[in-house]
Design a protein around this motif. Structure first.
Motif, mmCIF file in Angstrom:
data_model
loop_
_atom_site.group_PDB
_atom_site.id
_atom_site.type_symbol
_atom_site.label_atom_id
_atom_site.label_comp_id
_atom_site.label_asym_id
_atom_site.label_seq_id
_atom_site.Cartn_x
_atom_site.Cartn_y
_atom_site.Cartn_z
ATOM 1 N N GLY A 169 28.827 56.414 33.005
ATOM 2 C CA GLY A 169 30.054 56.573 32.233
ATOM 3 C C GLY A 169 31.064 55.477 32.523
ATOM 4 O O GLY A 169 30.725 54.366 32.933
ATOM 5 N N GLU A 170 32.339 55.818 32.355
ATOM 6 C CA GLU A 170 33.412 54.843 32.529
ATOM 7 C C GLU A 170 33.719 54.614 34.010
ATOM 8 O O GLU A 170 33.754 55.574 34.789
ATOM 9 C CB GLU A 170 34.684 55.321 31.823
ATOM 10 N N PRO A 171 33.945 53.371 34.412
ATOM 11 C CA PRO A 171 34.322 53.126 35.805
ATOM 12 C C PRO A 171 35.700 53.694 36.102
ATOM 13 O O PRO A 171 36.529 53.856 35.199
ATOM 14 C CB PRO A 171 34.327 51.590 35.910
ATOM 15 N N PRO A 172 35.972 54.013 37.353
ATOM 16 C CA PRO A 172 37.288 54.564 37.713
ATOM 17 C C PRO A 172 38.416 53.586 37.411
ATOM 18 O O PRO A 172 38.256 52.368 37.530
ATOM 19 C CB PRO A 172 37.163 54.786 39.235
ATOM 20 N N ARG A 173 39.566 54.112 37.049
ATOM 21 C CA ARG A 173 40.737 53.255 36.823
ATOM 22 C C ARG A 173 41.154 52.543 38.099
ATOM 23 O O ARG A 173 41.711 51.452 38.048
ATOM 24 C CB ARG A 173 41.915 54.090 36.300
ATOM 25 N N THR A 174 40.867 53.179 39.251
ATOM 26 C CA THR A 174 41.250 52.586 40.532
ATOM 27 C C THR A 174 40.491 51.306 40.827
ATOM 28 O O THR A 174 40.865 50.570 41.737
ATOM 29 C CB THR A 174 41.030 53.590 41.676
ATOM 30 N N TRP A 175 39.432 51.032 40.088
ATOM 31 C CA TRP A 175 38.705 49.774 40.264
ATOM 32 C C TRP A 175 39.416 48.617 39.574
ATOM 33 O O TRP A 175 39.064 47.453 39.783
ATOM 34 C CB TRP A 175 37.290 49.893 39.707
ATOM 35 N N GLU A 176 40.388 48.917 38.747
ATOM 36 C CA GLU A 176 41.038 47.872 37.960
ATOM 37 C C GLU A 176 42.104 47.117 38.741
ATOM 38 O O GLU A 176 42.518 46.030 38.340
ATOM 39 C CB GLU A 176 41.661 48.489 36.704
ATOM 40 N N SER A 177 42.589 47.680 39.839
ATOM 41 C CA SER A 177 43.567 47.007 40.686
ATOM 42 C C SER A 177 43.482 47.596 42.083
ATOM 43 O O SER A 177 43.094 48.754 42.253
ATOM 44 C CB SER A 177 44.990 47.166 40.133
ATOM 45 N N ILE A 178 43.834 46.787 43.065
ATOM 46 C CA ILE A 178 43.790 47.216 44.459
ATOM 47 C C ILE A 178 45.215 47.321 44.982
ATOM 48 O O ILE A 178 45.957 46.329 44.992
ATOM 49 C CB ILE A 178 42.984 46.229 45.326
ATOM 50 N N VAL A 179 45.587 48.516 45.398
ATOM 51 C CA VAL A 179 46.917 48.753 45.955
ATOM 52 C C VAL A 179 46.741 49.271 47.380
ATOM 53 O O VAL A 179 46.112 50.313 47.597
ATOM 54 C CB VAL A 179 47.703 49.778 45.121
ATOM 55 N N ILE A 180 47.275 48.527 48.342
ATOM 56 C CA ILE A 180 47.202 48.929 49.747
ATOM 57 C C ILE A 180 48.550 49.514 50.153
ATOM 58 O O ILE A 180 49.580 48.858 50.014
ATOM 59 C CB ILE A 180 46.848 47.732 50.657
ATOM 60 N N ARG A 224 45.318 40.603 47.824
ATOM 61 C CA ARG A 224 46.019 39.505 47.141
ATOM 62 C C ARG A 224 45.031 38.501 46.560
ATOM 63 O O ARG A 224 45.170 38.069 45.407
ATOM 64 C CB ARG A 224 46.965 38.800 48.106
ATOM 65 N N ASP A 225 44.025 38.142 47.349
ATOM 66 C CA ASP A 225 43.089 37.094 46.933
ATOM 67 C C ASP A 225 42.221 37.512 45.762
ATOM 68 O O ASP A 225 41.743 36.658 44.999
ATOM 69 C CB ASP A 225 42.193 36.683 48.109
ATOM 70 N N THR A 226 41.963 38.812 45.626
ATOM 71 C CA THR A 226 41.091 39.292 44.547
ATOM 72 C C THR A 226 41.882 39.980 43.444
ATOM 73 O O THR A 226 41.303 40.726 42.647
ATOM 74 C CB THR A 226 40.019 40.263 45.100
ATOM 75 N N ALA A 227 43.179 39.733 43.386
ATOM 76 C CA ALA A 227 44.024 40.426 42.401
ATOM 77 C C ALA A 227 43.538 40.201 40.972
ATOM 78 O O ALA A 227 43.666 41.090 40.122
ATOM 79 C CB ALA A 227 45.467 39.956 42.539
ATOM 80 N N HIS A 228 42.964 39.020 40.695
ATOM 81 C CA HIS A 228 42.497 38.733 39.334
ATOM 82 C C HIS A 228 41.042 39.163 39.123
ATOM 83 O O HIS A 228 40.522 39.064 38.010
ATOM 84 C CB HIS A 228 42.629 37.229 39.047
ATOM 85 N N ARG A 229 40.375 39.637 40.177
ATOM 86 C CA ARG A 229 39.005 40.156 40.066
ATOM 87 C C ARG A 229 38.838 41.306 41.069
ATOM 88 O O ARG A 229 38.085 41.190 42.048
ATOM 89 C CB ARG A 229 37.974 39.050 40.294
ATOM 90 N N PRO A 230 39.524 42.401 40.866
ATOM 91 C CA PRO A 230 39.605 43.481 41.871
ATOM 92 C C PRO A 230 38.276 44.088 42.267
ATOM 93 O O PRO A 230 38.149 44.633 43.370
ATOM 94 C CB PRO A 230 40.536 44.505 41.217
ATOM 95 N N ARG A 231 37.275 43.994 41.403
ATOM 96 C CA ARG A 231 35.983 44.582 41.773
ATOM 97 C C ARG A 231 35.280 43.773 42.859
ATOM 98 O O ARG A 231 34.281 44.224 43.420
ATOM 99 C CB ARG A 231 35.100 44.740 40.536
#
Length: 214
Positions: A25-36, A169-176
């Motif tokens: 199914g659909e990937p989790p929304r939490t995969w779209e951005s990383i918030v620490i 920060r480094d993967t902000a444009h590719r959070p997966r």
């Protein structure tokens, strides 16, 4: 402290392609951005509530339920998503546990038979990653070792937190890429865990020497 078998010591590194192949199914929304976020004591209470609902829903099917991942380590900054390891007899028999979990609102998002039979379900609010493992899988053992090590080793706990913030920060444009990017520091910490285990086991053997003066 015991030495561990090779299937526990040798950590599995999945690839993005394998994750994609296991996606349901659909990937989790939490995969779209990383918030620490800074550690929140409410995370421990959230786990207690989750464990209670799982116990009520699955009863005797459960072998163990553990709070794992960064939210299980007091003082450690983390994504505000609770990781829970649920161990049952056989994850391949999905009809025996999936309907009960779905009635609680969980949905299956990953089916990864190649990774020790792993299944991952997501809570309705997407604030719980429920990892389901079969009895004997090595990954839950590693998770507990990692959790307990970070709880008792502040230097590694702070180093891991700093690494996570940097990688977010480094993967902000590719959070997966974030999870895979953590593998180097995670493997370094595991190396220390298993070295300490081997050293302690050797000292406990007949003829070994245990020093108390540190």
């Amino acid at each position: 402290m015991a030495e561990y078998p090779q299937n526990v010591v040798q950590r599995f590194h999945g690839t993005p392609e394998q994750v994609d192949a296991g996606l349901v199914g659909e990937p989790p929304r939490t995969w779209e951005s990383i918030v620490i976020e800074e550690y929140d004591r409410a995370w421990a209470q959230r786990f207690i509530a989750v464990r209670s609902s799982l116990t009520e829903a699955l009863g005797a099917l459960i072998i163990c339920v553990e709070h794992v991942g960064s939210t299980a380590v007091p003082g450690l900054a983390a994504k505000p998503v609770i990781d829970v390891d649920l161990v049952i007899g056989d994850t391949a028999e999905e009809s025996g546990y999936l309907p009960a979990l779905e009635r609680l609102g969980y949905r299956l998002v990953l089916r990864e038979p190649w990774w020790h039979g792993h299944r991952m379900l997501l809570s309705p609010a997407e604030d719980v990653n429920l990892h389901v493992w079969p009895q004997g899988a090595p990954e839950p053992v590693r998770h507990l070792l990692f959790r307990d090590w970070l709880r008792s080793h502040p230097h590694d706990r702070e180093r891991y937190a700093a690494t996570k913030r940097r990688l977010a920060r480094d993967t902000a444009h590719r959070p997966r890429d974030y999870s895979l990017a953590k593998n180097d520091v995670i493997d370094e910490i595991y190396a220390r865990i298993f070295a300490a285990s081997a050293s302690a086991a050797k000292a406990e053997q007949p003829g070994g020497t245990t020093r108390a003066d540190g």
